[in-house]
Every structure is written in C-alpha cells, then in structure tokens.
Design an enzyme around this catalytic site. Sequence first.
Site, short mmCIF file in Angstrom:
data_model
loop_
_atom_site.label_atom_id
_atom_site.label_comp_id
_atom_site.label_asym_id
_atom_site.label_seq_id
_atom_site.Cartn_x
_atom_site.Cartn_y
_atom_site.Cartn_z
N SER A 164 46.29 38.24 37.16
CA SER A 164 46.36 37.29 36.04
C SER A 164 47.81 37.11 35.61
O SER A 164 48.21 36.04 35.16
CB SER A 164 45.52 37.78 34.87
OG SER A 164 44.20 38.06 35.30
N LEU A 175 40.31 34.74 35.19
CA LEU A 175 39.78 35.20 36.47
C LEU A 175 40.45 34.51 37.66
O LEU A 175 40.78 33.33 37.60
CB LEU A 175 38.27 34.96 36.50
CG LEU A 175 37.50 35.64 35.36
CD1 LEU A 175 36.01 35.29 35.47
CD2 LEU A 175 37.71 37.15 35.36
N HIS A 177 39.09 38.99 41.12
CA HIS A 177 37.92 39.28 40.28
C HIS A 177 36.63 38.79 40.95
O HIS A 177 35.61 39.47 40.94
CB HIS A 177 38.04 38.56 38.93
CG HIS A 177 39.21 38.95 38.10
ND1 HIS A 177 40.24 38.09 37.81
CD2 HIS A 177 39.52 40.11 37.48
CE1 HIS A 177 41.13 38.69 37.03
NE2 HIS A 177 40.72 39.92 36.81
P1 AMP Z 1 42.01 42.89 35.21
O1 AMP Z 1 41.34 41.68 34.68
O2 AMP Z 1 43.40 42.65 35.68
O3 AMP Z 1 41.86 44.08 34.30
O4 AMP Z 1 41.23 43.29 36.54
C1 AMP Z 1 39.83 43.48 36.51
C2 AMP Z 1 39.41 44.11 37.83
O5 AMP Z 1 39.78 43.26 38.90
C3 AMP Z 1 40.11 45.46 38.07
O6 AMP Z 1 39.19 46.35 38.67
C4 AMP Z 1 41.20 45.08 39.03
O7 AMP Z 1 41.60 46.15 39.87
C5 AMP Z 1 40.53 43.99 39.85
N1 AMP Z 1 41.55 43.15 40.48
C6 AMP Z 1 42.62 42.57 39.89
N2 AMP Z 1 43.36 41.92 40.81
C7 AMP Z 1 42.75 42.10 42.00
C8 AMP Z 1 43.03 41.69 43.34
N3 AMP Z 1 44.10 40.95 43.64
N4 AMP Z 1 42.18 42.06 44.32
C9 AMP Z 1 41.10 42.82 44.04
N5 AMP Z 1 40.77 43.24 42.80
C10 AMP Z 1 41.58 42.89 41.79
#
Ligand code: AMP
Length: 282
Positions: free
Chosen positions: A188, A35, A39
């Site tokens: 990430s 995270l 997130h």
């Molecule tokens: P992930 O763990 O990469 O699958 O992301 C989980 C959620 O967090 C998804 O809805 C992503 O779009 C969101 N997310 C990832 N990076 C960002 C960011 N920099 N800003 C806002 N939301 C994000």
Amino acid sequence: MPESMMMIVSTLEELRSARLILDEPVGLVPTMGYLHEGHLSLVQRAQEECASVVVSIFVNPTQFGPNEDLAAYPRDMERDLRLLESLGVNLVWTPTPEIMYPSGYQTWVQVEALAELLEGAMRPGHFRGVTTVVAKLFNGVRPAKAYFGQKDAQQVAVIRRMARDLNFPIEIIVCPTVREPDGLAMSSRNAYLDPEQHQAATVLYRALSTAKDAYEAGERDAEKLRVLMRDTLAAEPLAEMQYVSCADYDTLEELEQITGKTLLSMAVFVGKTRLIDNFVIG
Ligand code: AMP
C-alpha cells in the site's frame, strides 16, 4: 452464499451476529486496506481452503510509531469494499479505533525476543501493536485459518509464535510475496512513490536477487551476502539503507555461515517512504 450477499460490519455486536451465520471453516485475512494484488492473493488462497472468508480492514494505530505515517496512510474504503465484493468475500469487518481501543484500554500482547530483532529493533512497539490487534481479530472472528503475506516475514514469525504461545486454535498460513513486473513487492505504501522513486525502489529486489544468485553459486558466508546487498543498495542514489540482514529463518538471529533455511531481509528508505522486502533461501 451469493456474491451480492457480502456482509459489512463494524461493531463487535454486528460481528458476533454475522459470524453466527458463516459456513465453517472460516478463513480470516487481516489487512490495513488500500488493497492490492498481494492482499487479493491471500483472499483467493483463503477461498480455496475455507467455506467462508472474512477480511478485516483496520489501520491499527498502535503499530505505528509517533513519527510514522499513521495519518498519511492511504485509505480507500469504497474501492476496497467493491474489490472484496467482486471476489465474493462473505464478511468484511471494519472496526474503528474506538471499537478496538475503547477508553481505559490497557491490555497488550507482546512476543519477546523474536519481536525485538530486525523490524522490532527499528520500530519499537510495532510488534506489540501488531500482536495485540491480531489477537483481538482472532478473538472476534475465531477463524480456523488466518492468512498472512511472506512480504512481512517477521510479522508471520511473530504471529506464529503468539498463536502457539497463547494456544490460539488457528492455523497460520503464509502466502508468497506478490510483485510488480519490475520486481517491486506490492505494498500500500508504494502509493507514496513517484515514478522515479518507484524505479529506484526496485533496488530492494535487485539487492536480494544478487545475494540469492551468490548463494546459488555456492557462497555460504553470510557477511558476504550482506555486503553484496549493501553494495547494491549503495549504488542507488535515491535509496537509503536502514538495515540488511542474513538471518536464521526461525530465530531471526544474524548468521555467520548459511547452513539451513535463511531469511535475507532489508529496510530501505526511498525519499520518506520506508520499504521492506525479503527472500527465503536454503
Ligand atoms: P497490510 O495491509 O499491509 O497490513 O497487509 C495485510 C496482509 O497482506 C499482510 O499479511 C501482508 O503481509 C500481506 N501482504 C502485503 N503485501 C503483500 C504482497 N506484496 N504479497 C503478499 N502478501 C502481501
């Protein structure tokens, strides 16, 4: 419920019992863990709008292609759980691949045209994995609202489509992209970048900004914006463009002229790390 009461569940049976005692409405934040502040901004938004917040942490194998980074994907469950507990999240669901895809698994959720463009064209099968797992998360948690990041713009569009098409009674909320002070969108996967690559990776933000500036100065020719983005990326020796797009926000089809809400987006390799970013204009 006090902060110290964060419940952590893995199996579907545990999830069902824990779900019963959550206050309504429930907000769900699906993640793949490791995270970062992006997130956490989703969690905070969910806490503002919902009585209980559920976070799922699951590195979903079915959304990774055979040559992608599933095995290498960064993981740190202990740190993630500490962070979520400090925020006062009510329930964390950490299923295993065996729980999500038991032997004999053969049911898939697939959005058609919208999932075949852009990221879908570069990563065949990716969105089929995403929509399948998100449908399963929705069925497990039954949230009133689910929170996603604008960072993954096409993912939001595809999940909205799925939720409408399959009558999920869930409001899909999109939250702004959280960035590093230098403009790099938090991800990430940024953990893969060394300092020199991190600096080079700011070129995505710079390319998007150049196109947005041109739009704000009156440019409406979509190809001119794509060329500006390509040229900016080409000037960064450590970056290798995969695609740039200037597309209709709703259909994701490439535009000739910009007349309404528009998605500028791109995928770029920096070393072996594949990065995506986008701006919405218009
Ligand atoms: P992930 O763990 O990469 O699958 O992301 C989980 C959620 O967090 C998804 O809805 C992503 O779009 C969101 N997310 C990832 N990076 C960002 C960011 N920099 N800003 C806002 N939301 C994000």
